[in-house]
Design an enzyme around this catalytic site. Sequence first.
Site, PDB file in Angstrom:
ATOM      1  CB  THR A 192      32.109  35.207  61.173  1.00  0.00           C
ATOM      2  OG1 THR A 192      32.190  34.439  62.377  1.00  0.00           O
ATOM      3  CG2 THR A 192      31.640  34.302  60.054  1.00  0.00           C
ATOM      4  CG  LEU A 238      26.365  42.350  61.676  1.00  0.00           C
ATOM      5  CD1 LEU A 238      25.950  43.366  60.605  1.00  0.00           C
ATOM      6  CD2 LEU A 238      25.199  42.095  62.629  1.00  0.00           C
ATOM      7  CG  HIS A 239      28.924  35.544  63.778  1.00  0.00           C
ATOM      8  ND1 HIS A 239      30.268  35.420  64.024  1.00  0.00           N
ATOM      9  CD2 HIS A 239      28.370  35.985  64.938  1.00  0.00           C
ATOM     10  CE1 HIS A 239      30.526  35.751  65.275  1.00  0.00           C
ATOM     11  NE2 HIS A 239      29.384  36.102  65.859  1.00  0.00           N
ATOM     12  CG  ASP A 240      24.029  34.196  60.412  1.00  0.00           C
ATOM     13  OD1 ASP A 240      24.928  33.377  60.650  1.00  0.00           O
ATOM     14  OD2 ASP A 240      22.946  34.217  61.018  1.00  0.00           O
TER      15      ASP A 240
END
Length: 316
Positions: A192, A238-240
Site C-alpha cells: 500500500t 490511502l492504504h484501505d
Amino acid sequence: MARKVIIDCDPGIDDAVAISMALFDPRIDLVAVTATAGNVPAEQASRNVQAIIERLDPPRFPRLGAATFAEGCAGTDNRLMHGDDGLGNQGFVVSRLHHQHPSEKVICDAVRADPHGVTLVCLGPLTNIARAFQRDPELPVLVDRLVISGGCVDGVGNVTAVAEFNMFFDANSARTVFRSPVTKTLVPLDVTRTVRLTLDFLDRLPPETTRVGGFLRRILPFTYRAYHQRLGQESILLHDVVTLVSVLEPALFECTEMSGDVETRGELTLGLTVFDRRHSPQWRANMDVARRADPEKVIDCMVNSLSLAGSAAAGE
Ligand code: BDR
Ligand code: CA
C-alpha cells in the site's frame, strides 16, 4: 456478475474513500458495512459509517453493523491522521443513529445467507471478524475470502517501529483470524506504501457538484495537511483504498502464498506480523500476501471507480 462484499471498517479517511467506491462500483454488490473501533472509538466509527452512506445516498443501502467497545485493545487511535472525528473534522451529522445490530451479528447473518458467496473486506482492526468466528465457529469455511488491509512483511511499521496500525490495535483478534482456516489475502503496508497520491489526485476526482466529489473534497485535504505537517510529505497514502482495488482488479497485484502470524505479547513487537520465510518453512502457508502492485494502474482504478460513483450519485 457483481461480487457480494461486506466492508468491515473504522472510518477513517481512507476507509471512507474505499466505501465511496464500493457503494457505486458495478463490480461490487455491497451487502453490509460494519463498523469497528480503530482510527476512532467504537461509537464514532458507527456514526461515521452512517454519515458516509447517508451523504452519498446510494441507490441501494447496505445493512449497517455497529461497533462495540473493543476490550483488551491497544489504548490508541489514529485521530492525528484522520481528525478528531475520523473524517477530517468536517462535523458531518447523522440524521439519527439508527438502531443497529452489532457488527459481528451482521457479518454472521450475511455470510450464513449466502454460504461461500461473500467476500469480507477488512479495513480496520480484526475485532469483529474474530468475534464473528467465535459466535459461529463454522463461519471461517463459509466465507468466500477475507481480504485484510494491514500488516507488513518487511517489518517496517507505521504505529510502532515494527507494527502496522490494524494489527497493533487488536493483535489478539488478528492472531485468531490469521490462525483460522478462512481463505485470506493480506494487503500489507509494503504494497500500500508504493501507491503515493500527489496533490493532482484531487483534480482527478468527480466534480464538486456530485455528491461523492463534494464529500471527498471535504475530507481529503485533511489527509494532505496531516502528511505535510506530521510527516513532512507532500503526497499521501490511502492504504484501505489500495486494498479495495485488490478486490476490484486482482490482476494488478502479484501475490505469494505465505505463512503468517501476529505477535501478541512482545514489549517492542506487539502487533508485528511474522512470516516464516526460512528456506524450508516449518509453518504451513495460511494466506496469500500481496507482494507487488502496479501503482499507476492502481491509481487509475481508483479514479475510474470514483468517476462511476460521481456519475451514479448526482449532486445534492
Ligand atoms: C491502516 O490504519 C488506519 O489508519 C487506516 O485506515 C488503515 O486501515 C493503515 O495502517
Ligand atoms: Ca482503516
